[in-house]
Motif scaffolding. Structure first.
Motif, PDB file in Angstrom:
ATOM      1  N   VAL A  94       0.676  -1.241  -0.009  1.00  0.00           N
ATOM      2  CA  VAL A  94       0.093  -0.043   0.224  1.00  0.00           C
ATOM      3  C   VAL A  94       1.025   1.353  -0.199  1.00  0.00           C
ATOM      4  N   ARG A  95       2.329   1.197  -0.485  1.00  0.00           N
ATOM      5  CA  ARG A  95       2.843   2.413  -0.823  1.00  0.00           C
ATOM      6  C   ARG A  95       2.895   2.420  -2.499  1.00  0.00           C
ATOM      7  N   PRO A  96       1.943   2.869  -3.178  1.00  0.00           N
ATOM      8  CA  PRO A  96       1.939   2.668  -4.676  1.00  0.00           C
ATOM      9  C   PRO A  96       2.934   3.913  -5.197  1.00  0.00           C
ATOM     10  N   LEU A 122      10.911   8.874  10.054  1.00  0.00           N
ATOM     11  CA  LEU A 122       9.438   8.222   9.714  1.00  0.00           C
ATOM     12  C   LEU A 122      10.089   7.432   8.664  1.00  0.00           C
ATOM     13  N   ILE A 123      10.018   6.079   9.335  1.00  0.00           N
ATOM     14  CA  ILE A 123      10.473   4.994   8.344  1.00  0.00           C
ATOM     15  C   ILE A 123       9.578   4.612   7.436  1.00  0.00           C
ATOM     16  N   GLN A 124      10.061   4.438   5.958  1.00  0.00           N
ATOM     17  CA  GLN A 124       9.142   3.967   5.036  1.00  0.00           C
ATOM     18  C   GLN A 124       9.657   2.454   4.421  1.00  0.00           C
ATOM     19  N   THR A 125       9.088   2.210   3.510  1.00  0.00           N
ATOM     20  CA  THR A 125       9.578   1.029   2.636  1.00  0.00           C
ATOM     21  C   THR A 125       9.832   1.677   1.146  1.00  0.00           C
ATOM     22  N   PRO A 126      10.923   1.116   0.230  1.00  0.00           N
ATOM     23  CA  PRO A 126      11.459  -0.329   0.600  1.00  0.00           C
ATOM     24  C   PRO A 126      12.412  -0.439   1.698  1.00  0.00           C
ATOM     25  N   GLN A 127      12.621  -1.571   2.209  1.00  0.00           N
ATOM     26  CA  GLN A 127      13.746  -1.875   2.950  1.00  0.00           C
ATOM     27  C   GLN A 127      14.514  -2.922   2.386  1.00  0.00           C
ATOM     28  N   THR A 128      15.564  -2.823   2.050  1.00  0.00           N
ATOM     29  CA  THR A 128      16.575  -3.504   1.126  1.00  0.00           C
ATOM     30  C   THR A 128      17.640  -4.041   1.838  1.00  0.00           C
ATOM     31  N   PHE A 129      17.951  -5.499   1.320  1.00  0.00           N
ATOM     32  CA  PHE A 129      19.024  -6.308   2.121  1.00  0.00           C
ATOM     33  C   PHE A 129      19.792  -7.185   1.086  1.00  0.00           C
ATOM     34  N   ASP A 130      21.087  -7.728   1.747  1.00  0.00           N
ATOM     35  CA  ASP A 130      21.568  -8.704   1.161  1.00  0.00           C
ATOM     36  C   ASP A 130      20.747  -9.859   1.581  1.00  0.00           C
ATOM     37  N   ILE A 131      20.437 -10.758   0.498  1.00  0.00           N
ATOM     38  CA  ILE A 131      19.696 -11.765   0.781  1.00  0.00           C
ATOM     39  C   ILE A 131      19.965 -12.785   2.041  1.00  0.00           C
ATOM     40  N   ASP A 132      21.281 -13.015   2.064  1.00  0.00           N
ATOM     41  CA  ASP A 132      21.865 -14.015   3.096  1.00  0.00           C
ATOM     42  C   ASP A 132      21.595 -13.336   4.507  1.00  0.00           C
ATOM     43  N   LEU A 133      21.951 -11.957   4.579  1.00  0.00           N
ATOM     44  CA  LEU A 133      21.902 -11.307   5.805  1.00  0.00           C
ATOM     45  C   LEU A 133      20.438 -11.156   6.232  1.00  0.00           C
ATOM     46  N   LEU A 134      19.326 -10.965   5.393  1.00  0.00           N
ATOM     47  CA  LEU A 134      17.971 -11.125   5.916  1.00  0.00           C
ATOM     48  C   LEU A 134      17.328 -12.237   6.402  1.00  0.00           C
ATOM     49  N   LYS A 135      17.812 -13.557   5.636  1.00  0.00           N
ATOM     50  CA  LYS A 135      17.506 -14.748   5.814  1.00  0.00           C
ATOM     51  C   LYS A 135      17.817 -15.174   7.264  1.00  0.00           C
ATOM     52  N   THR A 166       8.419  -4.674  14.092  1.00  0.00           N
ATOM     53  CA  THR A 166       7.553  -3.774  13.433  1.00  0.00           C
ATOM     54  C   THR A 166       7.746  -3.620  11.759  1.00  0.00           C
ATOM     55  N   ASP A 167       9.160  -4.197  11.446  1.00  0.00           N
ATOM     56  CA  ASP A 167       9.434  -4.153   9.983  1.00  0.00           C
ATOM     57  C   ASP A 167      10.588  -4.900  10.088  1.00  0.00           C
ATOM     58  N   ASP A 168      11.310  -4.840   8.725  1.00  0.00           N
ATOM     59  CA  ASP A 168      12.446  -5.672   8.503  1.00  0.00           C
ATOM     60  C   ASP A 168      13.724  -5.054   9.114  1.00  0.00           C
ATOM     61  N   ALA A 169      13.867  -3.983   9.307  1.00  0.00           N
ATOM     62  CA  ALA A 169      14.856  -3.088   9.877  1.00  0.00           C
ATOM     63  C   ALA A 169      14.951  -3.473  11.318  1.00  0.00           C
ATOM     64  N   ASN A 200      21.736   1.172   7.592  1.00  0.00           N
ATOM     65  CA  ASN A 200      22.116   2.411   6.935  1.00  0.00           C
ATOM     66  C   ASN A 200      20.721   2.780   6.758  1.00  0.00           C
ATOM     67  N   LEU A 201      20.531   4.103   6.747  1.00  0.00           N
ATOM     68  CA  LEU A 201      19.284   4.947   6.314  1.00  0.00           C
ATOM     69  C   LEU A 201      19.678   5.992   5.253  1.00  0.00           C
ATOM     70  N   ILE A 202      18.854   5.972   4.404  1.00  0.00           N
ATOM     71  CA  ILE A 202      18.855   7.166   3.306  1.00  0.00           C
ATOM     72  C   ILE A 202      17.547   7.735   3.275  1.00  0.00           C
ATOM     73  N   GLU A 203      17.574   8.987   2.511  1.00  0.00           N
ATOM     74  CA  GLU A 203      16.338   9.923   2.613  1.00  0.00           C
ATOM     75  C   GLU A 203      15.401   9.079   1.865  1.00  0.00           C
ATOM     76  N   GLY A 204      14.162   9.361   2.301  1.00  0.00           N
ATOM     77  CA  GLY A 204      13.170   8.720   1.280  1.00  0.00           C
ATOM     78  C   GLY A 204      12.354   9.841   0.810  1.00  0.00           C
ATOM     79  N   GLU A 205      11.083   9.293   0.467  1.00  0.00           N
ATOM     80  CA  GLU A 205      10.217  10.558  -0.444  1.00  0.00           C
ATOM     81  C   GLU A 205       8.941  10.775   0.273  1.00  0.00           C
ATOM     82  N   ARG A 206       8.614  12.232   0.321  1.00  0.00           N
ATOM     83  CA  ARG A 206       7.460  12.550   0.895  1.00  0.00           C
ATOM     84  C   ARG A 206       6.186  11.897   0.233  1.00  0.00           C
TER      85      ARG A 206
END
Length: 228
Positions: A106-108, A157-170, A182-185, A196-202
Motif C-alpha cells: 500500500v505504498r504505490p 519516519l521509516i518507509q519502505t522499501p527496506q533492502t538487504f543482502d538476501i543472506d543477511l536478511l534470511k 515492526t518492520d524488517d529493519a 543504513n538509513l537514506i532519505e526517502g520520499e514525501r
C-alpha cells in the motif's frame, strides 16, 4: 547480481472503513497493489517480483488481474499470520544470493529511482532503509500521561522499501517472532546489524485511511504517473 522484491500485501480494510482489503481499493481506476507492482517493474535493475498474499485471496487477485488486463510478471506466494511470517515466506521462495527489497503493497507512489538507489546502497553496504524527517513537532508520552518534547531532527519516519543482502536478511529472520518486530529493519537490527538509513520520499505515503486515497490520487496526477 540478482535483484528481488517482496511485496507484502497482508493488510485488511479495517481502518479504511471498507470490506475490501486496502491493497485492492481503486486508485485512479486500478487497485493500489497494481500501481505498487508497476513501480518495481519500472526499476532499471529489473527485480524479480514476489507478491506475498493471503492464500484465500489468490483467486480474487487472479480475477482482478484479468479484469484490468494486468500482465506485469510476478510470482504469488502465500502469506503468513503476521507480516513477519509473510516476509519469511517470501524469503523461502528465493533461491540463491542477491539483493532483496521488502515493500508495503500500500505504498504505490514509490519512485523507480528510489527503488534503484535502495538496491545500490544495499549492494554496497549490506542494507538500506528509507525514511523522512518529521515535519510536525513530536513529543514522547510517558505512562503517567506526562510528555516531553523531542528533536525532530533526531528522528526519522521509516518507509519502505527496506533492502538487504538476501543472506543477511534470511539469517535475521531465523530468530523467533517478537511483538516489537515492526518492520524488517527491526528484525535485522535485533540480529546485531547496524541499519543504513537514506532519505526517502514525501510522496511515498502508506494508504491506511480513507483520506490517504484522495491524497495519493492528487499526488499521482501531479507527478503525471503513466497509466498501466
Amino acid at each position: 547480481m540478482k535483484y528481488y522484491a517482496i511485496i507484502v500485501a497482508g493488510g485488511s480494510g479495517s481502518r479504511m472503513q471498507s470490506d475490501i482489503a486496502k491493497q485492492f481499493l481503486l486508485l485512479e481506476g486500478l487497485p493500489v497493489l497494481m500501481h505498487t507492482i508497476k513501480a518495481f517493474s519500472e526499476c532499471s535493475l529489473i527485480p524479480h517480483i514476489l507478491l506475498v498474499l493471503n492464500i484465500d485471496l489468490h483467486k480474487y487477485w487472479e480475477e482482478l488481474c484479468l479484469q484490468h488486463s494486468f500482465n506485469i510478471q510476478h510470482e504469488v506466494v502465500s502469506g503468513g499470520s503476521q507480516r513477519f511470517h509473510s516476509v519469511k515466506n517470501g524469503l523461502k521462495a528465493i533461491k540463491g544470493k542477491g539483493i532483496v527489497a521488502v515493500h508495503d503493497a500500500v505504498r504505490p507512489l514509490v519512485s523507480a529511482e528510489l527503488i534503484s538507489k535502495s538496491y545500490q546502497v544495499a549492494e554496497e553496504t549490506g542494507n538500506c532503509v528509507v525514511g523522512v524527517t518529521p515535519t510536525d513537532s513530536v513529543r514522547r508520552i510517558s505512562e503517567g500521561g506526562k510528555s516531553e518534547a523531542l528533536s525532530r531532527n533526531e528522528l526519522a519516519l521509516i518507509q519502505t522499501p527496506q533492502t538487504f543482502d538476501i543472506d543477511l536478511l534470511k539469517k535475521a529472520y531465523q530468530t523467533p517472532f517478537r511483538n516489537d518486530f515492526t518492520d524488517d529493519a527491526s528484525v535485522v537490527e535485533y540480529s546485531g546489524v547496524s541499519i543504513n538509513l537514506i532519505e526517502g520520499e514525501r510522496q511515498n505515503i502508506k494508504i491506511t485511511y480513507p483520506e490517504d486515497l484522495e491524497i495519493a490520487s492528487i499526488l499521482m496526477k501531479k507527478t503525471k504517473k503513466a497509466p498501466l
